[in-house]
Scaffold this motif. Structure first.
Motif, PDB file in Angstrom:
ATOM      1  N   ALA A  76       0.832  -1.205   0.000  1.00 43.16           N
ATOM      2  CA  ALA A  76       0.000   0.000   0.000  1.00 43.16           C
ATOM      3  C   ALA A  76       0.869   1.258   0.000  1.00 43.16           C
ATOM      4  O   ALA A  76       0.575   2.221  -0.724  1.00 43.16           O
ATOM      5  N   CYS A  77       1.949   1.255   0.767  1.00 41.92           N
ATOM      6  CA  CYS A  77       2.860   2.408   0.788  1.00 41.92           C
ATOM      7  C   CYS A  77       3.524   2.596  -0.570  1.00 41.92           C
ATOM      8  O   CYS A  77       3.637   3.720  -1.061  1.00 41.92           O
ATOM      9  N   ARG A  81       3.171   5.862  -2.889  1.00 42.48           N
ATOM     10  CA  ARG A  81       4.349   6.601  -3.366  1.00 42.48           C
ATOM     11  C   ARG A  81       4.291   6.773  -4.879  1.00 42.48           C
ATOM     12  O   ARG A  81       4.599   7.837  -5.401  1.00 42.48           O
ATOM     13  N   ALA A  82       3.911   5.717  -5.595  1.00 46.32           N
ATOM     14  CA  ALA A  82       3.812   5.786  -7.060  1.00 46.32           C
ATOM     15  C   ALA A  82       2.750   6.800  -7.492  1.00 46.32           C
ATOM     16  O   ALA A  82       2.902   7.451  -8.527  1.00 46.32           O
ATOM     17  N   ALA A  83       1.688   6.942  -6.695  1.00 42.91           N
ATOM     18  CA  ALA A  83       0.618   7.898  -7.001  1.00 42.91           C
ATOM     19  C   ALA A  83       0.909   9.276  -6.405  1.00 42.91           C
ATOM     20  O   ALA A  83       0.075  10.175  -6.477  1.00 42.91           O
ATOM     21  N   LYS A  84       2.092   9.425  -5.805  1.00 40.91           N
ATOM     22  CA  LYS A  84       2.496  10.685  -5.158  1.00 40.91           C
ATOM     23  C   LYS A  84       1.518  11.114  -4.075  1.00 40.91           C
ATOM     24  O   LYS A  84       1.255  12.294  -3.883  1.00 40.91           O
ATOM     25  N   GLY A  85       0.912  10.115  -3.404  1.00 37.22           N
ATOM     26  CA  GLY A  85      -0.006  10.389  -2.310  1.00 37.22           C
ATOM     27  C   GLY A  85      -1.375  10.870  -2.746  1.00 37.22           C
ATOM     28  O   GLY A  85      -2.192  11.241  -1.913  1.00 37.22           O
ATOM     29  N   LEU A  90      -5.555   6.750  -7.884  1.00 33.13           N
ATOM     30  CA  LEU A  90      -5.747   5.301  -7.868  1.00 33.13           C
ATOM     31  C   LEU A  90      -6.950   4.992  -8.748  1.00 33.13           C
ATOM     32  O   LEU A  90      -8.053   5.439  -8.475  1.00 33.13           O
ATOM     33  N   THR A  91      -6.728   4.271  -9.817  1.00 32.13           N
ATOM     34  CA  THR A  91      -7.793   3.984 -10.776  1.00 32.13           C
ATOM     35  C   THR A  91      -8.224   2.531 -10.669  1.00 32.13           C
ATOM     36  O   THR A  91      -7.471   1.685 -10.186  1.00 32.13           O
ATOM     37  N   PRO A  92      -9.434   2.222 -11.154  1.00 31.29           N
ATOM     38  CA  PRO A  92      -9.897   0.826 -11.081  1.00 31.29           C
ATOM     39  C   PRO A  92      -9.088  -0.071 -12.013  1.00 31.29           C
ATOM     40  O   PRO A  92      -8.684   0.347 -13.098  1.00 31.29           O
ATOM     41  N   SER A 132     -11.404  -2.680  -6.120  1.00 29.15           N
ATOM     42  CA  SER A 132     -10.786  -2.685  -7.444  1.00 29.15           C
ATOM     43  C   SER A 132      -9.915  -1.458  -7.690  1.00 29.15           C
ATOM     44  O   SER A 132      -9.126  -1.441  -8.629  1.00 29.15           O
ATOM     45  N   TYR A 133     -10.062  -0.428  -6.870  1.00 29.09           N
ATOM     46  CA  TYR A 133      -9.262   0.783  -7.058  1.00 29.09           C
ATOM     47  C   TYR A 133      -7.855   0.554  -6.531  1.00 29.09           C
ATOM     48  O   TYR A 133      -7.668   0.250  -5.357  1.00 29.09           O
ATOM     49  N   GLY A 134      -6.887   0.703  -7.413  1.00 32.54           N
ATOM     50  CA  GLY A 134      -5.511   0.421  -7.044  1.00 32.54           C
ATOM     51  C   GLY A 134      -5.355  -1.069  -6.812  1.00 32.54           C
ATOM     52  O   GLY A 134      -6.191  -1.875  -7.210  1.00 32.54           O
TER      53      GLY A 134
END
Length: 140
Positions: A76-77, A81-85, A90-92, A132-134
């Protein structure tokens, strides 16, 4: 009373998530400074957090290392980090197929991400859509 209990639980978990890592920082902190990342994620059935009773809550600490009660804290972390917080980033996933049943689930996130205050709320149409998100952030 449910709102009072909800806020009390959220505040307690937030304080634990934010202050807990600081108590043992002399032993656990790596050399150098880091921006704290400590979050409390809750989920419950309802249209908004104001009317939903939290059914589950987890803590997620991402700095200095991944920890907390989230079942997949390290993943999850990494995902955050990849989504820059940005929780809205976070997409489905395209490999998950959910029914169109409407049973709203609201997710809230409170705390600190890389030193900045976070307050996020999102309502998903059902539990399957939420998961399903992320990959892992909302799967608890």
């Amino acid at each position: 009373m449910p709102n009072t209990a909800r806020w009390a639980a959220t505040l307690t978990l937030t304080a634990t998530a934010v202050c807990g890592p600081l108590l043992g920082s002399a032993q656990a902190a790596p050399s150098g400074l880091y921006a704290p990342s400590a979050l409390v994620l809750t989920t419950g059935h309802g249209q908004t957090a104001a009317v939903a009773t939290p059914e589950r809550a987890v803590t997620l600490n991402c700095a200095p290392t991944a920890s907390g009660t989230h079942p997949a804290a390290a993943d999850a972390c990494a995902e955050l980090r990849a989504a820059k917080g940005d929780f809205d980033a976070l997409t489905p996933r395209s490999d998950v197929f959910c029914t169109r049943q409407y049973d709203p689930v609201v997710v809230t996130v409170e705390g600190v991400w890389q030193g900045k205050r976070v307050a996020y709320e999102h309502t998903f149409s059902n539990e399957c859509v939420k998961n399903s998100y992320g990959m892992t952030v909302f799967a608890f």
